[in-house]
Motif scaffolding. Structure first.
Motif, PDB file in Angstrom:
ATOM      1  N   GLU A   1       2.743   3.520  -4.210  1.00 10.73           N
ATOM      2  CA  GLU A   1       3.696   4.771  -4.800  1.00 10.73           C
ATOM      3  C   GLU A   1       3.888   5.715  -3.637  1.00 10.73           C
ATOM      4  OE1 GLU A   1       3.065   4.359  -9.676  1.00 10.73           O
ATOM      5  OE2 GLU A   1       1.924   5.768  -8.607  1.00 10.73           O
TER       6      GLU A   1
ATOM      7  N   LYS B   1       7.558   6.027  -8.215  1.00 14.46           N
ATOM      8  CA  LYS B   1       6.652   5.454  -9.240  1.00 14.46           C
ATOM      9  C   LYS B   1       6.989   4.324  -9.628  1.00 14.46           C
ATOM     10  CE  LYS B   1       4.153   9.092 -10.024  1.00 14.46           C
ATOM     11  NZ  LYS B   1       2.652   9.231  -9.485  1.00 14.46           N
ATOM     12  N   LEU B   2       5.793   3.429  -9.925  1.00 13.63           N
ATOM     13  CA  LEU B   2       5.940   1.932 -10.337  1.00 13.63           C
ATOM     14  C   LEU B   2       5.358   1.995 -11.868  1.00 13.63           C
ATOM     15  CD1 LEU B   2       4.580   0.361  -7.253  1.00 13.63           C
ATOM     16  CD2 LEU B   2       6.975   0.400  -7.585  1.00 13.63           C
ATOM     17  N   ASP B   3       5.869   0.860 -12.540  1.00 19.76           N
ATOM     18  CA  ASP B   3       5.639   0.543 -13.697  1.00 19.76           C
ATOM     19  C   ASP B   3       4.147  -0.023 -13.620  1.00 19.76           C
ATOM     20  OD1 ASP B   3       5.786   0.119 -16.912  1.00 19.76           O
ATOM     21  OD2 ASP B   3       5.490  -1.988 -15.920  1.00 19.76           O
ATOM     22  N   LYS B   4       2.971   0.462 -14.460  1.00 14.59           N
ATOM     23  CA  LYS B   4       1.681  -0.174 -14.368  1.00 14.59           C
ATOM     24  C   LYS B   4       1.472  -1.604 -14.602  1.00 14.59           C
ATOM     25  CE  LYS B   4      -2.886   0.825 -16.128  1.00 14.59           C
ATOM     26  NZ  LYS B   4      -3.815   1.575 -16.779  1.00 14.59           N
ATOM     27  N   SER B   5       2.141  -1.960 -15.864  1.00 19.90           N
ATOM     28  CA  SER B   5       1.995  -3.489 -15.981  1.00 19.90           C
ATOM     29  C   SER B   5       2.646  -4.504 -15.060  1.00 19.90           C
ATOM     30  CB  SER B   5       2.319  -3.573 -17.688  1.00 19.90           C
ATOM     31  OG  SER B   5       3.715  -3.738 -17.593  1.00 19.90           O
ATOM     32  N   ALA B   6       4.011  -3.833 -14.872  1.00 20.04           N
ATOM     33  CA  ALA B   6       4.733  -4.799 -13.874  1.00 20.04           C
ATOM     34  C   ALA B   6       4.087  -4.760 -12.618  1.00 20.04           C
ATOM     35  CB  ALA B   6       6.269  -4.381 -13.729  1.00 20.04           C
TER      36      ALA B   6
ATOM     37  N   GLN C   1      -2.152   1.060  -6.408  1.00 17.98           N
ATOM     38  CA  GLN C   1      -0.774   1.427  -6.976  1.00 17.98           C
ATOM     39  C   GLN C   1      -0.441   2.754  -6.452  1.00 17.98           C
ATOM     40  OE1 GLN C   1      -0.076   1.099 -11.353  1.00 17.98           O
ATOM     41  NE2 GLN C   1       1.730   2.324 -11.080  1.00 17.98           N
TER      42      GLN C   1
END
Lengths: 231, 231
Positions: free
Chosen positions: A176, A182-187, A172
């Protein structure tokens, strides 16, 4: 057209490689310092003439150049584009068939000794390396960067630059860094699972900030998996 | 490497064109019958050696070949890929830089007289033309078809094959024919409006089945507009 069916009228033909990996400084490209004219002393993308007595095809020529410069044999290789004109090489009308190669950070570290003496990893800054390059290689590098950045949005590309074994947090973080957001962790984890290009390394966990994290590797290091929509 | 820095060691370099348009038989490609060896008498994609004394760059070489074969000067041109190996041409190690050209059906009709004598439009059937072609041109044509078919899904490509002026019904019909499926009329019109690549021809209407339909043309015939999602 018989006059053109003659060696003296053939353009020069080279393969040139934009070889990317992750180094401690981030996304980096392999450059070589030219030892002979034209552009002696300048940095350039690794490349060379097609050896018609030796190379079976263009990809074989690209893999030969890659091996000569890095000691590495079989990473991801993709044809980017072909540029050809009468001005790019002072020796005459010249064609460059440009390939993109992606090397795992492990290959880079392990093969440091096999690397050509005049070769060096340079971190990417913006659309280049902050150096003037030989021929039109600054423009070729910019095109290559555009291609890999656009592919980060919808493919497994970042996984090809990491060390061979990595955690989802590490993956991740590379996404990024290449995307610049930034990216959403669960998505992110849901998308990685759907895209189905990772396999867990049996029984291998790594201590993360609070609890052990599963270690993964790519199912197939030779081809990118394309997502059906942007990450 | 000095032995390779020699004309006798240079590969052959050609540009070859997959030129598409719409004819009464549907999507068609321009083929030429070869008049000399190798493959004399066989059909092939139009192409030729790069003329290093005449062509400024690869695209100029492609445009020259296009004009020689079709009489047309400036349509949409896109580099597809470069193929090169020791087997594809009996004369020696050979590189083909392949371009895709899209011609409006009007250009095809108007320039019929300027077309090279040995050139002919052939309708596409499946992944080719149902003929064996010279060199590896059947494989190159298959690649070109794959590229244009994938672009139909998310670009203005079909508008570049129609006559210069067309109605939305005619455009939808070409999308449907290239996609091989029916599209919803109102969703199609909404997507065309969003993509913003058409302009109405002032005051020009065409009698459709029940009421007059506005006539449109492309805003820019030289570049494709890419949609942000599939049609």
């Amino acid at each position: 057209m018989t006059t053109h069916d003659n060696d003296a009228f053939k353009p020069i033909a080279t393969v040139d490689l934009a070889i990317f990996s992750l180094t401690p400084a981030g996304l980096s490209v392999l450059l070589v310092r030219r030892t002979s004219a034209p552009f002696a002393g300048d940095w350039a993308l690794p490349g060379g003439w097609i050896h018609i007595d030796e190379d079976a095809d263009l990809e074989a020529a690209a893999r030969r150049v890659l091996k000569e410069k890095t000691g590495v044999e079989t990473p991801y290789l993709e044809q980017l584009q072909t540029t050809g004109n009468r001005d790019r090489d002072p020796r005459g009308w010249s064609i460059s068939i440009v390939y993109i190669a992606l090397l795992s950070a492990d290959d880079v570290a392990e093969r440091q000794d096999a690397m050509a003496e005049e070769a060096e990893w340079r971190p990417i800054e913006g659309e280049g390396v902050g150096l003037s390059l030989a021929f039109d290689h600054a423009a070729l590098l910019k095109e290559a960067l555009g291609r890999i950045r656009s592919k980060v949005e919808y493919s497994s590309l970042p996984g090809h630059l990491l060390p061979v074994r990595f955690t989802l947090s590490e993956l991740q973080s590379v996404y990024e860094s290449l995307l610049g957001r930034k990216l959403d962790k669960s998505a992110f984890r849901k998308r990685m699972a759907e895209a189905d290009f990772l396999e867990p390394v049996e029984g291998e966990m790594r201590r993360a900030s609070n609890r052990p994290a599963q270690v993964f590797r790519l199912k197939d290091t030779r081809s990118l998996v394309l997502f059906d929509r942007r990450i």
